[in-house]
Design an enzyme around this catalytic site. Sequence first.
Site, PDB file in Angstrom:
ATOM      1  N   GLU A  97      40.293  39.739  53.206  1.00  0.00           N
ATOM      2  CA  GLU A  97      39.947  41.083  52.722  1.00  0.00           C
ATOM      3  C   GLU A  97      41.227  41.861  52.437  1.00  0.00           C
ATOM      4  OE1 GLU A  97      35.660  42.404  54.535  1.00  0.00           O
ATOM      5  OE2 GLU A  97      37.443  43.068  55.605  1.00  0.00           O
ATOM      6  N   CYS A  98      41.336  42.408  51.250  1.00  0.00           N
ATOM      7  CA  CYS A  98      42.435  43.290  50.869  1.00  0.00           C
ATOM      8  C   CYS A  98      43.788  42.624  51.150  1.00  0.00           C
ATOM      9  CB  CYS A  98      42.299  44.645  51.553  1.00  0.00           C
ATOM     10  SG  CYS A  98      43.239  45.957  50.716  1.00  0.00           S
ATOM     11  N   GLY A  99      44.512  43.010  52.207  1.00  0.00           N
ATOM     12  CA  GLY A  99      45.777  42.378  52.506  1.00  0.00           C
ATOM     13  C   GLY A  99      45.636  40.885  52.725  1.00  0.00           C
TER      14      GLY A  99
ATOM     15  N   MET B  39      45.469  39.269  49.418  1.00  0.00           N
ATOM     16  CA  MET B  39      46.789  39.186  48.821  1.00  0.00           C
ATOM     17  C   MET B  39      47.553  37.968  49.335  1.00  0.00           C
ATOM     18  SD  MET B  39      47.626  43.270  49.128  1.00  0.00           S
ATOM     19  CE  MET B  39      49.373  43.144  48.711  1.00  0.00           C
TER      20      MET B  39
ATOM     21  N   THR C 139      38.500  39.157  48.562  1.00  0.00           N
ATOM     22  CA  THR C 139      38.184  40.362  47.809  1.00  0.00           C
ATOM     23  C   THR C 139      39.146  41.472  48.204  1.00  0.00           C
ATOM     24  OG1 THR C 139      36.725  41.340  49.478  1.00  0.00           O
ATOM     25  CG2 THR C 139      35.720  39.800  47.921  1.00  0.00           C
TER      26      THR C 139
END
Length: 439
Positions: free
Chosen positions: A330-332, A335, A431
């Site tokens: 999720e998010c970080g 990435m 995501t």
Amino acid sequence: MSATSPARAFIVGAARSGSGKTSVAIGLMRAFARAGLVVRGAKAGPDYIDPGFHAAATGAAGVNLDSWAMPPDLLGHLAGAQARADVLVIESAMGLFDGVPAPPGRSGAAADLARAWGVPVLLVLDVSGQSQTVAAIARGFASHDAGVRIAGVVLNRVASDRHERLCRAAVEAIGLPVVGAVRRDPDMALPERHLGLVQAREHPALEAFIERMGAVMAGSIDLDAVLSLATPLDVAGDAAAALPPPGQRIALADDAAFAFVYPHVLAGWRRAGAEVVRFSPLADEAPDAGCDACWLPGGYPELHAGRLAAAGRFLSGLRAFAATRPVHGECGGFMVLGRAIEDAGGVTHPMAGLLGHVTSLAQRRMNLGYREARLIADAPIGPAGATVRGHEFHYARVTMPGDDAPLAGIADGEGRPLGPSGARRGHVTGTFFHAISRG
């Protein structure tokens, strides 16, 4: 004193972010705890950081209560569980009435909780740069919504005895009690970075800071008056909309780079019988090979990108895990699952390469808001076709999208389509949005 149920509850609200809600809320939590009460904290709306401060102030996990992302039954379930205490302090996000256009009671604003459960509001007003005008602001709050009761006012950032006297007299003249006045003190400010406050776990001398907040609020606010304004919160619900655990044993990345996990999500996994096995990528630890799913939360990987790129055991272990079992970011975390992260200084650091995208903090763009996702394929956050509600908050941008299939089609909090989102390849999904509950 032993905990009672239900707790006496109140909402700490304000006109805007930056008014001092968090300082007042965590200070009151610690002050009540020092007085021998069993105290719990809650945050209205989507926020990872404040619940960490609430937990440090009370000694117990916090919870988020989000009227947009959580259906009423789940809200009632979480609030009822958190109200097994003597006092429940609910901190508002942004301004008290700030949410999104939505059906009644589903805007995400703290006012939804006040209206639905009859919880009174302790209004924190930043009076710097004004005096009697504060009464006009207080009157507006008191009359804005007949279903939301402003029970008392705390004057914050007061400059002098005279300043306090003028503000207090003006507010009390319109029939609202002033239960405290907190003097201006820049040393009480919580440190911030680009996503908001620095995490509680990173705060230098956290315990000493919270103790000081408790002492300041105990000396500035009439604690007995606040308790007299609070009302018992007797609510219940069920957890049917909670996110299902992605596995029976879940390897959870957990350190300063991966810290954004909602307490209610972990509690729901454990309630469903799952075991959470934590590991630290920054310590170059790999996910436990005995787990059957791996979860990389959001956080601040961009601040530690060099260390993560050099964490060979973590990266090789993650790749080996993903060859046979689900990995979700999720998010970080999303990435880090990509090919590389460009940090704010323009330096590119190679990441896991389990998905094809590249992200950058050097070319910043804020993405903020509620998200409703309809999953295109099975994922650790739900089966294909399921709807998941959550939010997005990041400054990273995708500079190279890669060629992975999207994970979901998303819409914003008002239902406006935003197009495909996330990525999936083999057992790996990710995501930018953080999942909160089933839709």
